[in-house]
Design an enzyme around this catalytic site. Structure first.
Site, PDB file in Angstrom:
ATOM      1  CD  GLU A  41      40.016  25.286  39.170  1.00  0.00           C
ATOM      2  OE1 GLU A  41      41.116  25.699  38.763  1.00  0.00           O
ATOM      3  OE2 GLU A  41      39.108  26.037  39.536  1.00  0.00           O
ATOM      4  CB  CYS A  60      48.010  20.137  34.468  1.00  0.00           C
ATOM      5  SG  CYS A  60      48.643  20.946  35.922  1.00  0.00           S
ATOM      6  CB  CYS A  89      48.352  24.376  48.029  1.00  0.00           C
ATOM      7  SG  CYS A  89      50.093  23.930  48.211  1.00  0.00           S
ATOM      8  CB  CYS A 145      54.030  29.686  46.383  1.00  0.00           C
ATOM      9  SG  CYS A 145      54.803  28.098  46.752  1.00  0.00           S
ATOM     10  CB  CYS A 175      50.649  30.059  43.952  1.00  0.00           C
ATOM     11  SG  CYS A 175      49.559  28.665  43.646  1.00  0.00           S
ATOM     12  CB  CYS A 210      51.752  28.179  35.890  1.00  0.00           C
ATOM     13  SG  CYS A 210      52.271  26.934  34.745  1.00  0.00           S
TER      14      CYS A 210
HETATM   15  S1  SF4 Z   1      52.865  26.976  43.668  1.00  0.00           S
HETATM   16 FE1  SF4 Z   1      50.798  26.995  44.621  1.00  0.00          FE
HETATM   17  S2  SF4 Z   1      50.069  24.891  44.469  1.00  0.00           S
HETATM   18 FE2  SF4 Z   1      52.296  24.831  44.117  1.00  0.00          FE
HETATM   19  S3  SF4 Z   1      53.182  24.457  46.161  1.00  0.00           S
HETATM   20 FE3  SF4 Z   1      53.122  26.690  45.910  1.00  0.00          FE
HETATM   21  S4  SF4 Z   1      51.166  27.327  46.825  1.00  0.00           S
HETATM   22 FE4  SF4 Z   1      51.042  25.094  46.493  1.00  0.00          FE
END
Ligand code: SF4
Length: 367
Positions: free
Chosen positions: A110, A123, A130, A134, A137, A360
């Site tokens: 995306e 963006c 990923c 995190c 996220c 975000c």
């Molecule tokens: S915030 Fe999300 S996209 Fe960014 S590094 Fe952490 S897990 Fe990966």
């Protein structure tokens, strides 16, 4: 996989290959394209012409490059040219637009277009999924699929520019359509380092789209060795997803902190080569009861002393799946006040596009 293995996995060039093993010309910097063109027996000056036309929006195959039939036939025989078209475009009530792309192998990514005061920021995603995990996220929650090739990174820019023009956005030159590119979409850009660097060189080449270093920001969760590489290899703005100035809290939110702790991260920020009047952008998601106290603000100010900084406070947008909550507005304002009094340029940035899952931490490639 432990954290280190995950980082290594994410750093492999495990991109989907273009079809038939032939080079995708949109993967190549001008230098590499020149080598390719010469290997075909063509004069090197052809490379600049082909490169410029490859990176015009709306060009979908070699026949549209406007070059001789013989050269077009040669390219057709020995190379491919990929392009992206959004599978879906969603528009938020605040005019933010989310573009969902289905890649050739079915992976979903995306990009998010954010209009603000007549300017447009795009963006961009650098990976499908990923591996960084995190806690707050959604992208991290869905795991890692693969790295994006340079053509897939640059392709997001070209596809969005095409969409903008089709929607009546007019600028004097195509390169003025997008004011800023930020690598803050899906993925950790520095975990796909080689492809990121190639994509940056393509995007910044004056023979192509010609984005200046001022207009590009690469964001990292803190892959310290790669931050040093980036500072050595190219000039772009750096953003760091910090989210806490306390090692234990940061490690609980961002597993990368267990490998590259705060001390190492902030030392890398201190040695990152910044141009005149340049700062590092620190992103700080405000999470109720976790990192939003005045003691947290004080600690943050202490740790960032001496680093030319701008701090963006991002009130958590409340994705229900992660179990975090947004602090009261008064708390965020008090946090900002304390940082400002300590001399830091600090802004509260409201997430854009939350109603279309474009804010975000909300990008999950689900469309
Ligand atoms: S915030 Fe999300 S996209 Fe960014 S590094 Fe952490 S897990 Fe990966």
């Amino acid at each position: 996989m432990d954290r280190e293995q995950k980082e290594q996995a994410a750093d492999r060039p495990d991109t989907a290959s273009p079809q038939g093993g032939q080079p995708d010309l949109r993967d190549l910097t001008l230098d590499r394209l020149a080598e390719f063109v010469m290997a075909l027996g063509l004069p090197v000056k052809r490379a600049k012409q082909i490169f410029a036309r490859l990176h015009r929006r709306g060009i979908l195959d070699f026949s549209q490059l406007g070059i001789s039939r013989e050269v077009t036939a040669l390219l057709d025989e020995h190379a491919v040219m990929s392009s992206l078209a959004p599978a879906k475009v969603e528009r938020s009530a605040d005019t933010t637009e989310k573009f969902v792309f289905r890649l050739a192998d079915g992976a979903m990514i995306e990009s998010v277009l954010i209009p603000e005061d007549g300017r447009h920021t795009l963006c961009i995603s650098s990976q499908a999924g990923c591996a960084m995990g995190c806690a707050f996220c959604l992208t991290g929650g869905q795991g890692f699929t693969r790295n994006l090739r340079p053509a897939e990174i640059v392709g997001q820019v070209l596809a969005v520019m095409t969409h903008m023009v089709a929607n009546g956005i007019v600028r004097a030159t195509p390169r003025e359509l997008l004011n800023n590119l930020v690598f803050m979409g899906m993925g950790e850009p520095l975990a796909n380092y080689d492809n990121l660097l190639t994509a940056l060189k393509i995007l910044m080449d004056d023979h192509g789209l010609g984005f200046s270093e001022r207009r590009i920001t690469v964001s990292t969760c803190g892959l310290v060795p790669r931050m040093d590489d980036l500072g050595r290899d190219i000039r772009v703005n750096l953003a760091v997803s910090l989210h806490s100035a306390d090692d234990a809290v940061r490690s609980s939110l961002m597993p990368v902190n267990r490998t590259h702790g705060l001390e190492a991260l902030l030392a890398a920020c201190r040695r990152y080569p910044l141009g005149k009047k340049k700062v590092i952008l620190f992103e700080y998601i405000m999470l109720k009861g976790i990192n939003d106290s005045l003691a947290d603000a004080r600690l943050l100010a202490e740790k960032l002393q001496g680093i030319p900084s701008r701090i963006n406070l991002l009130p958590y947008n409340g994705s229900e799946d992660t179990g975090f909550a947004c602090p009261e507005e008064a708390q965020t304002l008090a946090f900002q006040k304390m940082l400002r009094e300590a001399g830091f340029n600090t802004f509260i940035r409201q997430s854009r596009g939350a109603d279309i899952s474009a804010a975000c931490g909300q990008l999950a490639g689900k469309g």
